[in-house]
Design a protein around this motif. Structure first.
Motif, PDB file in Angstrom:
ATOM      1  N   ALA A  45       0.831  -1.205   0.000  1.00 41.67           N
ATOM      2  CA  ALA A  45       0.000   0.000   0.000  1.00 41.67           C
ATOM      3  C   ALA A  45       0.866   1.256   0.000  1.00 41.67           C
ATOM      4  O   ALA A  45       0.573   2.225  -0.706  1.00 41.67           O
ATOM      5  CB  ALA A  45      -0.938  -0.007   1.205  1.00 41.67           C
ATOM      6  N   TYR A  46       1.935   1.240   0.765  1.00 38.75           N
ATOM      7  CA  TYR A  46       2.829   2.399   0.794  1.00 38.75           C
ATOM      8  C   TYR A  46       3.488   2.630  -0.567  1.00 38.75           C
ATOM      9  O   TYR A  46       3.596   3.772  -1.028  1.00 38.75           O
ATOM     10  CB  TYR A  46       3.908   2.234   1.868  1.00 38.75           C
ATOM     11  CG  TYR A  46       4.952   3.319   1.794  1.00 38.75           C
ATOM     12  CD1 TYR A  46       4.668   4.615   2.233  1.00 38.75           C
ATOM     13  CD2 TYR A  46       6.202   3.072   1.243  1.00 38.75           C
ATOM     14  CE1 TYR A  46       5.603   5.616   2.133  1.00 38.75           C
ATOM     15  CE2 TYR A  46       7.150   4.075   1.149  1.00 38.75           C
ATOM     16  CZ  TYR A  46       6.846   5.338   1.591  1.00 38.75           C
ATOM     17  OH  TYR A  46       7.779   6.335   1.489  1.00 38.75           O
ATOM     18  N   TRP A  49       0.990   4.180  -2.768  1.00 35.85           N
ATOM     19  CA  TRP A  49       0.745   5.577  -2.395  1.00 35.85           C
ATOM     20  C   TRP A  49       1.915   6.463  -2.818  1.00 35.85           C
ATOM     21  O   TRP A  49       1.723   7.557  -3.343  1.00 35.85           O
ATOM     22  CB  TRP A  49       0.509   5.678  -0.893  1.00 35.85           C
ATOM     23  CG  TRP A  49       0.344   7.079  -0.400  1.00 35.85           C
ATOM     24  CD1 TRP A  49      -0.661   7.943  -0.699  1.00 35.85           C
ATOM     25  CD2 TRP A  49       1.232   7.772   0.478  1.00 35.85           C
ATOM     26  NE1 TRP A  49      -0.468   9.126  -0.054  1.00 35.85           N
ATOM     27  CE2 TRP A  49       0.693   9.064   0.674  1.00 35.85           C
ATOM     28  CE3 TRP A  49       2.408   7.442   1.110  1.00 35.85           C
ATOM     29  CZ2 TRP A  49       1.301   9.997   1.477  1.00 35.85           C
ATOM     30  CZ3 TRP A  49       3.003   8.373   1.918  1.00 35.85           C
ATOM     31  CH2 TRP A  49       2.457   9.634   2.086  1.00 35.85           C
ATOM     32  N   GLY A  52       1.839   7.126  -6.437  1.00 32.33           N
ATOM     33  CA  GLY A  52       0.703   7.935  -6.850  1.00 32.33           C
ATOM     34  C   GLY A  52      -0.464   7.141  -7.408  1.00 32.33           C
ATOM     35  O   GLY A  52      -1.441   7.726  -7.877  1.00 32.33           O
ATOM     36  N   SER A  53      -0.394   5.824  -7.369  1.00 31.45           N
ATOM     37  CA  SER A  53      -1.488   5.015  -7.903  1.00 31.45           C
ATOM     38  C   SER A  53      -2.533   4.651  -6.849  1.00 31.45           C
ATOM     39  O   SER A  53      -3.581   4.122  -7.190  1.00 31.45           O
ATOM     40  CB  SER A  53      -0.931   3.734  -8.547  1.00 31.45           C
ATOM     41  OG  SER A  53      -0.225   2.970  -7.597  1.00 31.45           O
ATOM     42  N   VAL A  54      -2.246   4.953  -5.591  1.00 30.19           N
ATOM     43  CA  VAL A  54      -3.193   4.696  -4.507  1.00 30.19           C
ATOM     44  C   VAL A  54      -3.413   6.006  -3.766  1.00 30.19           C
ATOM     45  O   VAL A  54      -2.462   6.694  -3.393  1.00 30.19           O
ATOM     46  CB  VAL A  54      -2.636   3.614  -3.531  1.00 30.19           C
ATOM     47  CG1 VAL A  54      -3.542   3.451  -2.334  1.00 30.19           C
ATOM     48  CG2 VAL A  54      -2.453   2.292  -4.246  1.00 30.19           C
ATOM     49  N   ARG A  55      -4.691   6.355  -3.577  1.00 28.49           N
ATOM     50  CA  ARG A  55      -5.007   7.578  -2.836  1.00 28.49           C
ATOM     51  C   ARG A  55      -4.716   7.392  -1.351  1.00 28.49           C
ATOM     52  O   ARG A  55      -4.656   6.273  -0.857  1.00 28.49           O
ATOM     53  CB  ARG A  55      -6.482   7.934  -3.000  1.00 28.49           C
ATOM     54  CG  ARG A  55      -6.869   8.334  -4.398  1.00 28.49           C
ATOM     55  CD  ARG A  55      -8.357   8.632  -4.532  1.00 28.49           C
ATOM     56  NE  ARG A  55      -9.152   7.435  -4.233  1.00 28.49           N
ATOM     57  CZ  ARG A  55     -10.016   7.348  -3.227  1.00 28.49           C
ATOM     58  NH1 ARG A  55     -10.226   8.360  -2.430  1.00 28.49           N
ATOM     59  NH2 ARG A  55     -10.679   6.239  -3.011  1.00 28.49           N
ATOM     60  N   PHE A  56      -4.535   8.509  -0.651  1.00 25.72           N
ATOM     61  CA  PHE A  56      -4.231   8.442   0.775  1.00 25.72           C
ATOM     62  C   PHE A  56      -5.383   7.809   1.554  1.00 25.72           C
ATOM     63  O   PHE A  56      -5.173   7.089   2.524  1.00 25.72           O
ATOM     64  CB  PHE A  56      -3.926   9.841   1.328  1.00 25.72           C
ATOM     65  CG  PHE A  56      -3.508   9.819   2.767  1.00 25.72           C
ATOM     66  CD1 PHE A  56      -2.265   9.337   3.131  1.00 25.72           C
ATOM     67  CD2 PHE A  56      -4.368  10.255   3.758  1.00 25.72           C
ATOM     68  CE1 PHE A  56      -1.877   9.300   4.459  1.00 25.72           C
ATOM     69  CE2 PHE A  56      -3.992  10.226   5.087  1.00 25.72           C
ATOM     70  CZ  PHE A  56      -2.744   9.749   5.432  1.00 25.72           C
ATOM     71  N   PHE A  59      -5.063   4.156   1.272  1.00 26.05           N
ATOM     72  CA  PHE A  59      -3.939   3.738   2.108  1.00 26.05           C
ATOM     73  C   PHE A  59      -4.372   3.669   3.569  1.00 26.05           C
ATOM     74  O   PHE A  59      -4.081   2.705   4.278  1.00 26.05           O
ATOM     75  CB  PHE A  59      -2.774   4.714   1.931  1.00 26.05           C
ATOM     76  CG  PHE A  59      -1.587   4.407   2.795  1.00 26.05           C
ATOM     77  CD1 PHE A  59      -0.766   3.330   2.508  1.00 26.05           C
ATOM     78  CD2 PHE A  59      -1.294   5.194   3.892  1.00 26.05           C
ATOM     79  CE1 PHE A  59       0.329   3.043   3.300  1.00 26.05           C
ATOM     80  CE2 PHE A  59      -0.209   4.914   4.692  1.00 26.05           C
ATOM     81  CZ  PHE A  59       0.615   3.835   4.395  1.00 26.05           C
ATOM     82  N   SER A  62      -6.598   0.685   4.121  1.00 26.75           N
ATOM     83  CA  SER A  62      -5.811  -0.554   4.218  1.00 26.75           C
ATOM     84  C   SER A  62      -5.188  -0.676   5.607  1.00 26.75           C
ATOM     85  O   SER A  62      -5.178  -1.762   6.199  1.00 26.75           O
ATOM     86  CB  SER A  62      -4.700  -0.568   3.169  1.00 26.75           C
ATOM     87  OG  SER A  62      -5.238  -0.639   1.886  1.00 26.75           O
TER      88      SER A  62
END
Length: 79
Positions: A45-46, A49, A52-56, A59, A62
């Protein structure tokens, strides 16, 4: 349900260690595997993030799910 004295003696004679030691071993292995899984989930997940492919928010979701699973597992295995 606890074992009778005869069952405890038979278990120890056959396995070479006590039932309590066996229980501690399996609980420890379960928690180590759960911690490794949590580490993998949070690392993935980090990395998402940071790239830039995972929003905060995802994250944080998760992290909350991992914490909930870990606390639930610890509650049931350590109680």
């Amino acid at each position: 349900m606890s074992m009778t004295a005869a069952q405890t003696a038979a278990f120890q004679n056959v396995s070479g260690f006590s039932a309590q030691s066996s229980s501690s071993l399996w609980i420890s292995l379960t928690l180590v595997l759960a911690l490794l899984w949590c580490t993998w989930v949070m690392w993935t997940a980090y990395r998402g993030w940071a790239a830039g492919s995972v929003r905060f928010g995802a994250f944080g979701g998760s992290a909350a799910r991992v914490l909930l699973v870990l606390l639930t597992l610890m509650f049931f295995t350590l109680s």
